[in-house]
Design a protein around this motif. Sequence first.
Motif, PDB file in Angstrom:
ATOM      1  N   LEU A 135       5.788  12.480  -1.759  1.00  0.00           N
ATOM      2  CA  LEU A 135       6.598  13.195  -2.754  1.00  0.00           C
ATOM      3  C   LEU A 135       5.821  14.348  -3.363  1.00  0.00           C
ATOM      4  N   GLY A 136       4.530  14.132  -3.610  1.00  0.00           N
ATOM      5  CA  GLY A 136       3.704  15.207  -4.150  1.00  0.00           C
ATOM      6  C   GLY A 136       3.518  16.350  -3.169  1.00  0.00           C
ATOM      7  N   GLY A 191      -0.729   5.506  -2.749  1.00  0.00           N
ATOM      8  CA  GLY A 191       0.353   5.121  -1.856  1.00  0.00           C
ATOM      9  C   GLY A 191       0.927   6.280  -1.077  1.00  0.00           C
ATOM     10  N   LEU A 192       1.421   5.974   0.117  1.00  0.00           N
ATOM     11  CA  LEU A 192       1.997   7.002   0.981  1.00  0.00           C
ATOM     12  C   LEU A 192       3.239   7.621   0.367  1.00  0.00           C
ATOM     13  N   LEU A 193       4.063   6.825  -0.315  1.00  0.00           N
ATOM     14  CA  LEU A 193       5.327   7.329  -0.844  1.00  0.00           C
ATOM     15  C   LEU A 193       5.099   8.372  -1.925  1.00  0.00           C
ATOM     16  N   ASN A 194       4.284   8.050  -2.915  1.00  0.00           N
ATOM     17  CA  ASN A 194       4.002   9.024  -3.971  1.00  0.00           C
ATOM     18  C   ASN A 194       3.252  10.232  -3.429  1.00  0.00           C
ATOM     19  N   GLY A 195       2.349   9.998  -2.476  1.00  0.00           N
ATOM     20  CA  GLY A 195       1.628  11.115  -1.876  1.00  0.00           C
ATOM     21  C   GLY A 195       2.553  12.062  -1.139  1.00  0.00           C
ATOM     22  N   GLN A 245       0.827  -1.210   0.000  1.00  0.00           N
ATOM     23  CA  GLN A 245       0.000   0.000   0.000  1.00  0.00           C
ATOM     24  C   GLN A 245       0.863   1.264   0.000  1.00  0.00           C
ATOM     25  N   VAL A 246       1.991   1.222   0.686  1.00  0.00           N
ATOM     26  CA  VAL A 246       2.890   2.377   0.689  1.00  0.00           C
ATOM     27  C   VAL A 246       3.409   2.666  -0.709  1.00  0.00           C
ATOM     28  N   TYR A 247       3.724   1.616  -1.461  1.00  0.00           N
ATOM     29  CA  TYR A 247       4.279   1.773  -2.804  1.00  0.00           C
ATOM     30  C   TYR A 247       3.217   1.960  -3.884  1.00  0.00           C
ATOM     31  N   GLY A 282       6.486  18.779  -3.006  1.00  0.00           N
ATOM     32  CA  GLY A 282       6.873  19.406  -4.272  1.00  0.00           C
ATOM     33  C   GLY A 282       7.796  18.590  -5.147  1.00  0.00           C
ATOM     34  N   LEU A 283       7.850  17.295  -4.898  1.00  0.00           N
ATOM     35  CA  LEU A 283       8.697  16.417  -5.707  1.00  0.00           C
ATOM     36  C   LEU A 283       7.846  15.434  -6.513  1.00  0.00           C
ATOM     37  N   GLY A 284       6.735  15.938  -7.025  1.00  0.00           N
ATOM     38  CA  GLY A 284       5.826  15.085  -7.785  1.00  0.00           C
ATOM     39  C   GLY A 284       6.459  14.468  -9.013  1.00  0.00           C
ATOM     40  N   SER A 285       7.507  15.107  -9.525  1.00  0.00           N
ATOM     41  CA  SER A 285       8.178  14.552 -10.704  1.00  0.00           C
ATOM     42  C   SER A 285       8.885  13.238 -10.411  1.00  0.00           C
ATOM     43  N   LEU A 286       9.106  12.940  -9.124  1.00  0.00           N
ATOM     44  CA  LEU A 286       9.785  11.698  -8.747  1.00  0.00           C
ATOM     45  C   LEU A 286       8.813  10.548  -8.496  1.00  0.00           C
ATOM     46  N   GLU A 287       7.523  10.811  -8.606  1.00  0.00           N
ATOM     47  CA  GLU A 287       6.542   9.754  -8.401  1.00  0.00           C
ATOM     48  C   GLU A 287       6.717   8.654  -9.443  1.00  0.00           C
ATOM     49  N   GLN A 288       6.610   7.404  -8.991  1.00  0.00           N
ATOM     50  CA  GLN A 288       6.874   6.258  -9.854  1.00  0.00           C
ATOM     51  C   GLN A 288       5.835   5.168  -9.644  1.00  0.00           C
TER      52      GLN A 288
END
Length: 315
Positions: free
Chosen positions: A162-163, A156-160, A149-151, A166-172
Amino acid sequence: MPPRFTPARVRADRRYRTLDKYRFIVGFLILPLAFYAVFVISPFFQAIYYSFTDWAGGATANFVGFDNYVKMWNDEKFWSSVQTSLLLLVFVPVVTLALGIFFAYMITAGGRHRRGEAVSGVVGSSFYKVVYFFPQVLSIALIAVVWQQVYSSRSGLLNGLLGEVGLGSLEQRWLGGDYKLGLFATMAVIAWSFVGFYVVLFSAAMGAIPKDIYEAALLDGAGRGATFFRVTLPLIWDTVRTGWIYMGIQALDAFAVVLIMVPGHVLKVTPVYLYERFREGQFGYATAIGVVLLVLSMAFTLIVMRIGRRETIEY
């Protein structure tokens, strides 16, 4: 009247006491060893036997020689799974043990020098031990579900996170797309789940080092780095080597984490490939894969014992 204690009688008495001692040892261990032989050693030999058969789960198992191993040699999916397992075997123990040693050193000897103490841990070191060890009380299946769920690429918590920063460009798509990302995510989860165990293990080993040794190093002008590499690490090396072997075997397995967390088309380790062959009823072939895993584990253990062998330092 002959003397009571003659050399012959003394030797006979020693032999009797030695024989009596071994009788006690054998009598004490025979039942546990019998259980170990039946429930641990015997299945190994059974697996080796079935790896040379075409057993499909029925009452019969025809001997086919090395056919399963020849099939394995020409199986590209098998070699792909072995490649992934070997990558985990090489990198996961290094990362996990390095983090475990670092955190343990900080907890044990990384604090400021206090009056009357040559070494001391950081403030709140006991609390940190509990926090680091917490993943050990969770089942590996639960850990895999939580990190899945984190990934998650959608919620997911990780992409959320990053967004939000201000690092939304790193979302994968951490688990559903690229092989390298899936491998990295798997390594991170395995390291996270086991690092707490090694923090506690290495903290105990470091805590057993006499404070006089640290005091002598400080008097000689050794800094933290020199103290760690010249005093702490050599004195806990046997513990590190044992942990290296144990962590390597855990990384070579990685069954539950990969099966639950990572989609099969992205990443597959050898234990998961073995499980799929069992599920298809190819029991003989799956058992042969298990024998290869056993050989890899033993080879890894022997290599680590060989390259990690050092003269024991007593203190």
